[in-house]
Design an enzyme around this catalytic site. Structure first.
Site, mmCIF file in Angstrom:
data_model
loop_
_atom_site.group_PDB
_atom_site.id
_atom_site.type_symbol
_atom_site.label_atom_id
_atom_site.label_comp_id
_atom_site.label_asym_id
_atom_site.label_seq_id
_atom_site.Cartn_x
_atom_site.Cartn_y
_atom_site.Cartn_z
ATOM 1 N N ASP A 178 0.915 -1.137 0.000
ATOM 2 C CA ASP A 178 0.000 0.000 0.000
ATOM 3 C C ASP A 178 0.955 1.187 0.000
ATOM 4 O OD1 ASP A 178 -1.525 2.227 0.702
ATOM 5 O OD2 ASP A 178 -3.015 0.958 1.651
ATOM 6 N N HIS A 179 1.111 1.829 -1.166
ATOM 7 C CA HIS A 179 2.215 2.789 -1.263
ATOM 8 C C HIS A 179 2.043 3.967 -0.304
ATOM 9 C CE1 HIS A 179 -0.534 4.803 -4.096
ATOM 10 N NE2 HIS A 179 0.097 5.892 -3.745
ATOM 11 N N HIS A 241 -5.888 2.790 1.450
ATOM 12 C CA HIS A 241 -5.120 3.920 2.001
ATOM 13 C C HIS A 241 -5.773 4.521 3.250
ATOM 14 C CE1 HIS A 241 -3.219 3.343 -1.748
ATOM 15 N NE2 HIS A 241 -4.006 4.105 -2.477
#
Ligand code: NAD
Length: 497
Positions: A178-179, A241
């Site tokens: 999950d960047h 996110h």
């Protein structure tokens, strides 16, 4: 930290957008910083019949933004090998295995392998099972799988995918990206919370009135309508996110900063999120679409007018909601979240809104709290990075009036010069076997279950979605949601225009 790590990267989807825009530049940064030197090689796989020479040209193009010496870039690119590969064809894994073994010897890679899934999620399961059945995994080095979002489209599909992956890989070999967790200021939440006795003491329902998380995008759906129509903002942004940011803000202090302890606390937190009944979902969550809007003298297309979007699409481009957590620290404290496209400004911001003082001795009526602004801790995630504490002070001059002032700590360009981009940071963490900033299956399962309940209610509800003007901060329902408990959205760029 160790330097000069040895590993073979096998990138599935080596000709794709993610590989070219994010992965190759990230690997080059690691190369320039000395984490990757002699002992690394990359096999890029995709369907197209490219030669190694052509692949090197692609790598060089993806490094166009770097000022580095051409020979350095070329030496880096020489570590890349291309393999035309249909992921559904078992025979192709045999060829891949032979090339991997050859490169392992050639570069002394210690049988360490990173398998990077940078292609359509529908292939993730197939690739993982072929890696197992065709015995690509090595016996002596490490074997780690990095997997991109979306991880499923609901709990059931995520579970099927996870079951497929875990037939070949153990949970601690799977790095679900999950960047957001690779962003400097998201990682900084841990420092703020657990590195400051002052904040640690007030980080609870006794002092915090509400928490606000905004992930605002100014762009529309661009050319991603094909994907977005099946996803919408809830699946695209909320499930991953936003849920992860809630986890970081609200979890208990982990026993240690290890992946196991951090992931355990986030999982516990997700399990404490109050499940809503269908009626509660309707009052606590808002969805909307950006509508056709005149902006700067011309009419900009609304979501339904965008290319490849169904004229009667019910896909939401905006979500706002109130999340409640049923544990001793947080019960009764709303976590307001919102995300959307075509909003006033691209910005990610977190606001921790503290409770006001009980009485206002500066006003004629001590119970009049309207002249007192709440204290707010703002975490600027992007584009600005830093944090600020808004407090009340005395307005200079005669009389006695309160005025807000900020203790601000903004990271400047010089401080950020060394800040790695999210992919660079996360790839290095995976190379080091550190899963702290990756998502455990149990976190993912809990967040899908929460989001699925909302999706189910929305899918059954055929009433037309509200629209919001391009350049606004969403529909009025999102404002009313927060006002219903006497609060206001702290971040409102439409006011400061
Ligand atoms: P893309 O369509 O640009 O690339 C897909 C790649 O898969 C190409 O290299 C293609 O040749 C290859 N491919 C397709 N079918 C194949 C087959 N049968 N056998 C072998 N190779 C095949 O996609 P992308 O934008 O790079 O996205 C890849 C993944 O990363 C997706 O899961 C996406 O959701 C995720 N992701 C992408 C971004 C981004 O910025 N592009 C951001 C976050 C997550």
């Amino acid at each position: 930290m160790r330097t000069d790590l040895a590993a073979l990267f096998i990138i599935f989807g080596g000709s794709g957008d993610l590989a070219q825009r994010k992965l190759y530049p990230a690997l080059f940064n690691l190369y320039q910083k000395g984490y990757l030197k002699e002992h690394f090689a990359v096999i890029g796989t995709a369907r197209r019949p490219w030669s190694d020479e052509h692949y090197h040209e692609i790598i060089m193009t993806s490094l166009a933004g770097f000022e580095a010496d051409e020979t350095v870039k070329k030496t880096f690119a020489s570590h890349f090998y291309y393999q035309s590969h249909d992921v559904t064809d078992a025979q192709h894994y045999e060829t891949l295995k032979q090339l991997a073994a050859k490169l392992d010897d050639q570069y002394q890679l210690q049988q360490n392998r990173i398998y990077y899934m940078a292609m359509s999620p529908r292939f993730f399961g197939t690739i993982a099972s072929h890696l197992g059945s065709e015995a690509l995994l090595t016996a002596d080095g490490f074997n780690r799988l990095i997997i991109e979002k979306p991880f499923g489209r609901d709990y059931d599909s995520a579970k099927i995918l996870n079951d497929e992956l875990t037939q070949t890989f153990e949970e601690d070999q799977i790095y679900r990206i999950d960047h957001y967790l690779g962003k400097e200021m998201i990682q900084n939440i841990m420092a703020l919370r657990f590195g400051n006795g002052l904040l640690g003491a007030v980080w609870n329902k006794q002092f915090i009135d509400n928490v606000q998380i905004t992930l605002a995008e100014s762009v529309g759906v661009e050319d991603r309508a094909g994907y977005y129509e099946t996803s919408g903002a809830l699946r695209d942004m909320m499930q991953n996110h936003i849920m992860q940011v809630i986890g970081m803000l609200a979890m208990e202090m982990p026993v240690s900063f290890s992946a196991e302890d951090v992931q355990r606390e986030k999982t516990r937190l997700f399990k404490s999120i109050q499940p809503y009944t269908p009626a509660e979902i309707k009052t606590n969550f808002v969805r909307a679409q950006y509508g056709e809007t005149p902006v700067e003298g011309q009419t900009q297309p609304g979501y339904r007018q965008e290319t490849n979007v169904a004229p009667a699409s019910q896909t939401e481009t905006f979500v706002a909601g109130k999340v409640l957590i049923d544990n001793e620290r947080w019960c009764g404290v709303p976590f307001y979240v919102r995300t959307g496209k075509r909003l006033a400004r691209k910005e990610t911001q977190i606001n921790i809104v503290f409770k006001k003082t009980g009485v206002n001795i500066f006003a004629p009526d001590k119970n009049d709290q309207s002249a007192v602004a709440p204290d707010v801790l703002t975490i600027f995630v992007e584009p600005e990075q830093g944090f600020a504490l808004t407090l009340n002070g005395k307005k200079v001059g005669q009389g006695f009036e309160l005025v807000s002032g900020q203790l601000a700590y903004q990271y400047n360009q010089q401080m950020l010069a060394d800040s790695p981009e999210a992919y660079e940071r996360l790839i290095l963490e995976a190379l080091n076997g550190d899963g702290t900033n990756f998502t455990h299956w149990r976190e993912l399962a809990a967040s899908w279950q929460f989001v699925d309940a909302i999706r189910k209610v929305w899918d059954a509800d055929q009433t037309a979605l509200p629209t919001y003007p391009i350049g606004s901060m969403g529909p009025k329902e999102a404002t009313e949601l927060v006002q219903s408990t006497g609060a206001e959205w702290i971040f409102d760029p439409t006011q400061s225009k």
